[in-house]
Design a protein around this motif. Sequence first.
Motif, short mmCIF file in Angstrom:
data_model
loop_
_atom_site.label_atom_id
_atom_site.label_comp_id
_atom_site.label_asym_id
_atom_site.label_seq_id
_atom_site.Cartn_x
_atom_site.Cartn_y
_atom_site.Cartn_z
N SER A 273 -1.20 4.34 -33.12
CA SER A 273 -1.42 3.04 -33.76
C SER A 273 -0.99 1.88 -33.32
O SER A 273 0.11 2.01 -32.33
CB SER A 273 -0.82 2.91 -35.38
N ARG B 119 -2.78 -3.78 -38.04
CA ARG B 119 -2.32 -2.54 -37.62
C ARG B 119 -3.62 -1.85 -37.63
O ARG B 119 -4.46 -1.77 -38.53
CB ARG B 119 -1.27 -1.92 -38.59
N THR B 120 -3.79 -1.25 -36.32
CA THR B 120 -5.09 -0.27 -36.15
C THR B 120 -4.66 1.07 -36.49
O THR B 120 -3.61 1.55 -36.64
CB THR B 120 -5.51 -0.06 -34.76
N ALA B 121 -5.77 1.92 -36.56
CA ALA B 121 -5.63 3.19 -36.71
C ALA B 121 -5.13 3.90 -35.38
O ALA B 121 -5.33 3.12 -34.52
CB ALA B 121 -7.11 3.96 -37.21
#
Length: 415
Positions: free
Chosen positions: A179, A204-206
């Motif tokens: 992430s 926040r990204t995956a």
Amino acid sequence: MKKLSGGVGCVYAVLLLCVGACADVSEGSTFEVVDSAGVALALSREPDWADGSEWSLPVEPVLELGAQTGPVDVLFSEVVGAVRLSDRSIVVCNADDRTLRYYGPEGVHLYSRAGQGDGPDELRRMARCFHRAGEIWVYQAPALPIKIFDERGALLRTVSIPRPGGRVAQLIDVADDGSMLLRQDARRQTLEPGASPLRTTIMRTAPDGGAALDTVGTFDGGLWVRGDVVTFPAAFSPTLAAAFVGKSIVVSWPEISDFMVIDSVGDVVRRVRTTTEPLAVSAADRRAFEDRVLNGPMPAGDTPYQDEGIRRQIVGMMVYPDVFPVHYRMLISIDGLVWLERGDAPRDPLPQVADVYPAPTTWDVFDSEGRWLGGVALPARFDPLEIAGAHVLGVHHDELGVERLRLYDLTKPVR
């Protein structure tokens, strides 16, 4: 993760609740945690380390790499990352030639990987490196893909950085699961003339840059001053910082709190404070600031900051606070401790001033409960890049600006 932006009012509300809880903390205790509407306020009145138990660095490093002259493998320029691997070898990210340089435990150069170019395992830029879960992530620039290498320098894959709203975002940290933590500043053109806060959104990204984006929060990213030609940060403005600690996110925002902890679903679960009073900004500090802007070295290139008239305009429009920030930079050690660089002296006045801060720095250390353990003094002209349980690894700049990588043992007296 819950979306806290829109968003920032939710964060403010939580913080105000916590401020109200301060009155419930016993005056006789040096550290207490008080629950307030589900948020833990951790307050330290003084460091936990007693006299003689403070952590410290020795005067001399246990290993130093680099030289003023010699073969290219001992010449460092624009080091943006360094990591000590489990076999005690060291990887240095050297941005000038875009190389990952590998050195044995005794400092002998073994080989270099990557390099400047457009090839699959080459780099066009090198802004920062992260060592996560046995991989080395090389962040080039917001518009370029991240390149991920294994610990021996072989390219594994590339990951694109999302463009929320069609605009670039900066990578600020990577979690062990891949992430990413991103920040996206508001457009500076939207700022009013004069001084105003620059809004910054943390997202926040995956894992591995998946399409899903969660907003952690929207904050004031620091005070900026907008002029007719240039827009620049106000003097001694606090800096918003964020980083992963396990699955949680630590956000450091010195004007509101020392730092806050946000869990994996987006809830503020802990706010950490000390009772340390910030230092006042003196007239001498302001004069020194002006001198560095007017006469300090600037990076090469066609920028407005090369113009003497622009520098004078910056000095004429500059805004000064009454006190220094509580702290500046934040680092998370490998063992999950939060290190905050104490705001007890002025840092470089503008990002464009290409000069290394010449004085020693002190970093306050906090444990997972938010307890203030104490301060660790780091040498002058030394920037830490990796902190572990037993060592501090970073880059030192000598009086001529020559960079050397230094490894220090972290001394921890038995309590």
